[in-house]
Design a protein around this motif. Structure first.
Motif, PDB file in Angstrom:
ATOM      1  N   SER A 109       3.385  -6.205   0.429  1.00  0.00           N
ATOM      2  CA  SER A 109       3.955  -5.018  -0.229  1.00  0.00           C
ATOM      3  C   SER A 109       3.623  -4.961  -1.710  1.00  0.00           C
ATOM      4  O   SER A 109       3.622  -5.985  -2.389  1.00  0.00           O
ATOM      5  CB  SER A 109       5.487  -5.035  -0.117  1.00  0.00           C
ATOM      6  OG  SER A 109       5.896  -5.015   1.214  1.00  0.00           O
ATOM      7  N   CYS A 110       3.409  -3.748  -2.171  1.00  0.00           N
ATOM      8  CA  CYS A 110       3.322  -3.491  -3.603  1.00  0.00           C
ATOM      9  C   CYS A 110       4.536  -2.618  -3.943  1.00  0.00           C
ATOM     10  O   CYS A 110       4.737  -1.556  -3.334  1.00  0.00           O
ATOM     11  CB  CYS A 110       2.025  -2.749  -3.917  1.00  0.00           C
ATOM     12  SG  CYS A 110       1.915  -2.213  -5.625  1.00  0.00           S
ATOM     13  N   ILE A 143      -2.803  -5.030   1.215  1.00  0.00           N
ATOM     14  CA  ILE A 143      -1.369  -4.773   1.398  1.00  0.00           C
ATOM     15  C   ILE A 143      -1.125  -3.904   2.627  1.00  0.00           C
ATOM     16  O   ILE A 143      -2.017  -3.210   3.103  1.00  0.00           O
ATOM     17  CB  ILE A 143      -0.734  -4.086   0.158  1.00  0.00           C
ATOM     18  CG1 ILE A 143      -1.425  -2.768  -0.168  1.00  0.00           C
ATOM     19  CG2 ILE A 143      -0.720  -5.020  -1.025  1.00  0.00           C
ATOM     20  CD1 ILE A 143      -0.709  -1.962  -1.231  1.00  0.00           C
ATOM     21  N   GLN A 144       0.139  -3.970   3.110  1.00  0.00           N
ATOM     22  CA  GLN A 144       0.529  -3.154   4.285  1.00  0.00           C
ATOM     23  C   GLN A 144       1.279  -1.909   3.866  1.00  0.00           C
ATOM     24  O   GLN A 144       1.301  -0.918   4.565  1.00  0.00           O
ATOM     25  CB  GLN A 144       1.512  -3.963   5.125  1.00  0.00           C
ATOM     26  CG  GLN A 144       0.921  -4.947   6.053  1.00  0.00           C
ATOM     27  CD  GLN A 144       1.844  -5.025   7.267  1.00  0.00           C
ATOM     28  OE1 GLN A 144       2.026  -4.036   7.971  1.00  0.00           O
ATOM     29  NE2 GLN A 144       2.412  -6.184   7.489  1.00  0.00           N
ATOM     30  N   ASN A 145       2.006  -2.025   2.759  1.00  0.00           N
ATOM     31  CA  ASN A 145       2.810  -0.868   2.365  1.00  0.00           C
ATOM     32  C   ASN A 145       3.017  -0.813   0.849  1.00  0.00           C
ATOM     33  O   ASN A 145       2.901  -1.831   0.169  1.00  0.00           O
ATOM     34  CB  ASN A 145       4.161  -0.850   3.095  1.00  0.00           C
ATOM     35  CG  ASN A 145       4.817  -2.202   3.101  1.00  0.00           C
ATOM     36  OD1 ASN A 145       5.081  -2.757   2.045  1.00  0.00           O
ATOM     37  ND2 ASN A 145       5.060  -2.758   4.288  1.00  0.00           N
ATOM     38  N   VAL A 146       3.310   0.389   0.382  1.00  0.00           N
ATOM     39  CA  VAL A 146       3.708   0.596  -1.008  1.00  0.00           C
ATOM     40  C   VAL A 146       5.177   1.019  -0.946  1.00  0.00           C
ATOM     41  O   VAL A 146       5.531   1.938  -0.194  1.00  0.00           O
ATOM     42  CB  VAL A 146       2.871   1.707  -1.680  1.00  0.00           C
ATOM     43  CG1 VAL A 146       3.371   1.964  -3.100  1.00  0.00           C
ATOM     44  CG2 VAL A 146       1.395   1.335  -1.685  1.00  0.00           C
ATOM     45  N   VAL A 147       6.018   0.317  -1.711  1.00  0.00           N
ATOM     46  CA  VAL A 147       7.458   0.586  -1.667  1.00  0.00           C
ATOM     47  C   VAL A 147       7.880   1.200  -2.999  1.00  0.00           C
ATOM     48  O   VAL A 147       7.687   0.589  -4.059  1.00  0.00           O
ATOM     49  CB  VAL A 147       8.246  -0.723  -1.424  1.00  0.00           C
ATOM     50  CG1 VAL A 147       9.743  -0.431  -1.329  1.00  0.00           C
ATOM     51  CG2 VAL A 147       7.751  -1.435  -0.167  1.00  0.00           C
ATOM     52  N   LEU A 148       8.421   2.412  -2.939  1.00  0.00           N
ATOM     53  CA  LEU A 148       8.838   3.098  -4.168  1.00  0.00           C
ATOM     54  C   LEU A 148      10.323   2.849  -4.394  1.00  0.00           C
ATOM     55  O   LEU A 148      11.149   3.082  -3.497  1.00  0.00           O
ATOM     56  CB  LEU A 148       8.581   4.599  -4.043  1.00  0.00           C
ATOM     57  CG  LEU A 148       7.131   4.994  -3.732  1.00  0.00           C
ATOM     58  CD1 LEU A 148       7.017   6.510  -3.601  1.00  0.00           C
ATOM     59  CD2 LEU A 148       6.172   4.484  -4.809  1.00  0.00           C
ATOM     60  N   ILE A 149      10.651   2.347  -5.591  1.00  0.00           N
ATOM     61  CA  ILE A 149      12.049   2.129  -5.950  1.00  0.00           C
ATOM     62  C   ILE A 149      12.350   2.919  -7.223  1.00  0.00           C
ATOM     63  O   ILE A 149      11.434   3.288  -7.967  1.00  0.00           O
ATOM     64  CB  ILE A 149      12.371   0.618  -6.166  1.00  0.00           C
ATOM     65  CG1 ILE A 149      11.528   0.031  -7.311  1.00  0.00           C
ATOM     66  CG2 ILE A 149      12.186  -0.179  -4.879  1.00  0.00           C
ATOM     67  CD1 ILE A 149      11.960  -1.379  -7.728  1.00  0.00           C
ATOM     68  N   CYS A 189      12.031  -6.261  -9.734  1.00  0.00           N
ATOM     69  CA  CYS A 189      11.371  -6.114  -8.424  1.00  0.00           C
ATOM     70  C   CYS A 189       9.966  -5.509  -8.522  1.00  0.00           C
ATOM     71  O   CYS A 189       9.183  -5.610  -7.579  1.00  0.00           O
ATOM     72  CB  CYS A 189      12.196  -5.206  -7.504  1.00  0.00           C
ATOM     73  SG  CYS A 189      13.749  -5.926  -6.972  1.00  0.00           S
ATOM     74  N   ALA A 190       9.649  -4.877  -9.660  1.00  0.00           N
ATOM     75  CA  ALA A 190       8.461  -4.018  -9.695  1.00  0.00           C
ATOM     76  C   ALA A 190       7.157  -4.768  -9.948  1.00  0.00           C
ATOM     77  O   ALA A 190       7.086  -5.633 -10.823  1.00  0.00           O
ATOM     78  CB  ALA A 190       8.635  -2.963 -10.771  1.00  0.00           C
ATOM     79  N   ASP A 191       6.121  -4.407  -9.199  1.00  0.00           N
ATOM     80  CA  ASP A 191       4.755  -4.827  -9.519  1.00  0.00           C
ATOM     81  C   ASP A 191       4.121  -3.847 -10.494  1.00  0.00           C
ATOM     82  O   ASP A 191       3.212  -4.191 -11.237  1.00  0.00           O
ATOM     83  CB  ASP A 191       3.897  -4.846  -8.246  1.00  0.00           C
ATOM     84  CG  ASP A 191       4.406  -5.856  -7.236  1.00  0.00           C
ATOM     85  OD1 ASP A 191       4.527  -7.040  -7.593  1.00  0.00           O
ATOM     86  OD2 ASP A 191       4.704  -5.464  -6.087  1.00  0.00           O
TER      87      ASP A 191
END
Ligand code: S3P
Length: 187
Positions: free
Chosen positions: A107-108, A9-15, A162-164
């Protein structure tokens, strides 16, 4: 099945909702993984040269959402730990961007979940910075929690969709949350 290991992965996205700790977890996780932190709200404030609450007051929410989508697009092409604003998932264009980035294996997406009580308590520690909660009003604790519940009811399905990975963060420090996410992406 998606491979969330750091090598792919390239990035971890926090929501997650306002007050769930996205920015502080992003900083902690960035340290743990040695990746740069990237805060969408901070990027937006850099671009507009004013605060988000002032921008909401002068230009309105739609103008803010347009900037948020631009910054999300840029962030998803970068390497790092991305802290989003709590409303990012409300826009279908943003959910599509996230899904495309997840499907591409870039993305994760991690949902930091918390109860309305926890969120209201944390939001009240920074009065006046969340225009959608206490923009130009002074709220008591029950009113704050009611506003949180109202928006959270509308948004929960989007955060979950949206969440993994979902992390229940009520009882955890930002460091502990970061450790859980780090173990997921760098087992
Ligand atoms: C918003 C959350 C805020 C900020 C803006 C709108 C929302 O970010 O983007 O005030 O709609 O939930 P935080 O989640 O970092 O407070």
């Amino acid at each position: 099945m998606n491979d969330f290991s750091l090598s792919s992965i390239q990035n971890v996205v926090l929501i997650g909702f306002m007050g769930c700790g996205k920015s502080s977890v992003a900083r902690r996780l960035a340290c743990l993984l040695d990746w740069p932190p990237l805060d969408l709200d901070a990027k937006i404030e850099e671009c507009i040269g004013t605060t988000i609450q002032q921008f909401f007051a002068s230009r309105g929410e739609d103008a803010f959402r347009a900037l948020e989508t631009e910054q999300l697009k840029l962030a998803l092409h970068q390497s790092g730990i991305v802290a989003t604003g709590g409303g990012v998932v409300t826009q279908s264009v943003n959910r599509t961007l996230l899904r495309q980035s997840q499907n591409a294996g870039d993305s994760c997406v991690v949902y930091l979940r918390a109860t309305p009580e926890t969120l209201a308590t944390r939001i009240r520690r920074q009065p006046g910075v969340r225009p959608l909660i206490d923009g130009n009003r002074v709220l008591d604790w029950n009113q704050t929690r009611d506003h949180v519940c109202f928006l959270l009811n509308q948004r929960t399905k989007y955060y979950e969709e949206c969440a993994d990975l979902i992390v229940d963060s009520d009882e955890l420090s930002s460091h502990q949350v970061a450790q859980i996410v780090a173990a997921f992406v760098a087992p």
